[in-house]
Design a protein around this motif. Sequence first.
Motif, PDB file in Angstrom:
ATOM      1  N   HIS A  41       0.826  -1.132  -0.052  1.00 53.76           N
ATOM      2  CA  HIS A  41      -0.070  -0.085  -0.002  1.00 53.76           C
ATOM      3  C   HIS A  41       0.854   1.206  -0.061  1.00 53.76           C
ATOM      4  CE1 HIS A  41      -3.604  -2.330   2.020  1.00 53.76           C
ATOM      5  NE2 HIS A  41      -3.276  -2.974   0.867  1.00 53.76           N
ATOM      6  N   TYR A 300      -6.693  -3.070   4.321  1.00 57.12           N
ATOM      7  CA  TYR A 300      -6.995  -4.502   4.621  1.00 57.12           C
ATOM      8  C   TYR A 300      -8.043  -5.104   5.087  1.00 57.12           C
ATOM      9  CZ  TYR A 300      -1.715  -4.463   4.601  1.00 57.12           C
ATOM     10  OH  TYR A 300      -0.392  -4.347   4.081  1.00 57.12           O
ATOM     11  N   GLU A 302     -10.967  -4.516   3.740  1.00 58.58           N
ATOM     12  CA  GLU A 302     -11.649  -5.084   2.437  1.00 58.58           C
ATOM     13  C   GLU A 302     -10.778  -6.196   1.851  1.00 58.58           C
ATOM     14  OE1 GLU A 302     -14.405  -3.739   0.729  1.00 58.58           O
ATOM     15  OE2 GLU A 302     -14.466  -2.472   2.519  1.00 58.58           O
ATOM     16  N   LYS A 303      -9.668  -6.388   2.075  1.00 57.69           N
ATOM     17  CA  LYS A 303      -8.923  -7.835   1.924  1.00 57.69           C
ATOM     18  C   LYS A 303      -9.364  -8.709   2.589  1.00 57.69           C
ATOM     19  CE  LYS A 303      -4.799  -5.644  -0.170  1.00 57.69           C
ATOM     20  NZ  LYS A 303      -3.360  -5.531  -0.274  1.00 57.69           N
ATOM     21  N   TYR A 304      -9.652  -8.673   3.955  1.00 54.40           N
ATOM     22  CA  TYR A 304     -10.202  -9.715   4.578  1.00 54.40           C
ATOM     23  C   TYR A 304     -11.546 -10.148   4.324  1.00 54.40           C
ATOM     24  CZ  TYR A 304      -7.256  -8.098   8.690  1.00 54.40           C
ATOM     25  OH  TYR A 304      -6.109  -7.691   9.534  1.00 54.40           O
ATOM     26  N   VAL A 306     -12.551  -9.988   1.043  1.00 50.59           N
ATOM     27  CA  VAL A 306     -12.252 -10.826  -0.119  1.00 50.59           C
ATOM     28  C   VAL A 306     -11.829 -12.279   0.243  1.00 50.59           C
ATOM     29  CG1 VAL A 306     -10.841 -10.948  -2.207  1.00 50.59           C
ATOM     30  CG2 VAL A 306     -11.727  -8.878  -1.498  1.00 50.59           C
ATOM     31  N   PHE A 324      -1.889  -9.380   8.159  1.00 52.07           N
ATOM     32  CA  PHE A 324      -2.070  -9.620   6.843  1.00 52.07           C
ATOM     33  C   PHE A 324      -1.619 -11.037   6.369  1.00 52.07           C
ATOM     34  CE2 PHE A 324       1.649  -6.610   6.351  1.00 52.07           C
ATOM     35  CZ  PHE A 324       2.507  -7.539   6.551  1.00 52.07           C
ATOM     36  N   MET A 372      -1.258 -11.110   2.285  1.00 52.40           N
ATOM     37  CA  MET A 372      -2.257 -10.396   1.668  1.00 52.40           C
ATOM     38  C   MET A 372      -1.813  -8.889   1.288  1.00 52.40           C
ATOM     39  SD  MET A 372      -5.864 -11.997   3.114  1.00 52.40           S
ATOM     40  CE  MET A 372      -5.456 -11.184   4.765  1.00 52.40           C
ATOM     41  N   THR A 376      -5.332  -5.395  -4.100  1.00 52.48           N
ATOM     42  CA  THR A 376      -6.702  -6.231  -4.064  1.00 52.48           C
ATOM     43  C   THR A 376      -6.799  -7.202  -5.112  1.00 52.48           C
ATOM     44  OG1 THR A 376      -7.472  -4.455  -2.372  1.00 52.48           O
ATOM     45  CG2 THR A 376      -9.035  -6.170  -3.265  1.00 52.48           C
ATOM     46  N   MET A 379      -4.249  -9.760  -5.342  1.00 50.62           N
ATOM     47  CA  MET A 379      -4.569 -10.569  -4.334  1.00 50.62           C
ATOM     48  C   MET A 379      -5.676 -11.582  -4.515  1.00 50.62           C
ATOM     49  SD  MET A 379      -5.728 -10.141  -0.390  1.00 50.62           S
ATOM     50  CE  MET A 379      -7.512 -10.097  -0.912  1.00 50.62           C
ATOM     51  N   GLN A 380      -6.622 -11.079  -5.127  1.00 49.03           N
ATOM     52  CA  GLN A 380      -8.025 -11.745  -5.419  1.00 49.03           C
ATOM     53  C   GLN A 380      -7.745 -12.898  -6.439  1.00 49.03           C
ATOM     54  OE1 GLN A 380     -11.420  -9.483  -6.092  1.00 49.03           O
ATOM     55  NE2 GLN A 380     -12.525 -11.339  -6.712  1.00 49.03           N
TER      56      GLN A 380
END
Length: 392
Positions: A41, A300, A302-304, A306, A324, A372, A376, A379-380
């Motif tokens: 980030h 982060y 939002e990443k959780y 996903v 993360f 992560m 995003t 990562m997805q």
Amino acid sequence: MLYPERFSNLPAYAFPRLRALLDVHEPGGDPIAMTIGEPQHDFPVWVGDILAKHVGEFAKYPPNEGSPELLAVIAGWLNTRYGVSVAPDQIIALNGTREGLYNAAMALCPETKNGQRPVVLTPNPFYQVYAVAALSVGAEPVYVAATPDSGNLPDYGALDTEILDRTAIAYICSPSNPQGAVAGEDYWRDLIALAEKHDFRIFADECYSEIYRDAPPAGALEVAAKMGADPERVVVFHSLSKRSNLPGLRSGFAAGGVQSIARMRQLRAYAGAPLPLPLQRVAEKVWADEAHVIENRALYGEKYKVADKIMGHIDGYSSPEAGFFLWLPVDDGEDAALRLWKETGVRVLPGAYLSRDVGGHNPGAGFIRVAMVAPTQEMQRGLTQIRDCLYV
């Protein structure tokens, strides 16, 4: 030519070991690196301006313990974040917390404990500097499993009294790397009470403390202060690497009792490498700013979501409380990492590379660690490929 034997049983470090496993094979797709916890980030845009303003201070030797301004800002941050009052002489600025986690053992571990070889307690799996610090001071490292059965935190209180009476230092990471587990106030109270009973120090690695879902994790200094524990009982370690996406700045700090920090400063004066003054000036401003930390935490968050959407159906999946990393269950971590690389190009870390065998069992062997940290969308894509390759 003679060499020391104390490090002769160290395995290869995790990442050279991973390269040896994977790099003899071609990736099965566009490579995606999900191995190392290097934040991607954005850091605050004004960092460069501050560095440029103070670039002339590269001509000066930096203060050994940290500039007065930096120590004051850190003290203020600790007060705001944890409600604890810490004087500047209870803080030492670090050239990255790995330096501090190592040198604290060098400065504070006694040669004997109750007339015997001292013990250093280490969670298993763990950040690998804990082990080499124990070996460097001639202590016996005792690896204590941190598994789903124990809430992914070590149960030091279950150890034999003989071990606890020899214990000089207990390392603990909260939020934990790699599992993302958080030590609550009750856990800290029990551990601090155990340390008071058996007279050992706690080294609390809190480098992931500002990446969490909802409530900020309790801190070791915070709980120790509430308990009225010996101020020398706990040393905490923090960093800007994860909090502020500045791993290359190498700005961290340790805080604890006056005597503990004085001994760490004394060792640093002889053998340390203080953070250059221009970087300390940057760190002053970064520790004082919370706006970018809130934005980072939201990313982060939002990443959780996903990760939970993609992995939530997997048997044994545990959504991290903080940090993360995903700690994903597999039959064999090495086999899974190699398969992923050869079939998809996704690169992950076998959990066994972060753990030690104890009694013929490695508590990390049935896991892979997935960072992560990538954007995003990337990562997805990586998580989807992991799911489809290993779990479908």
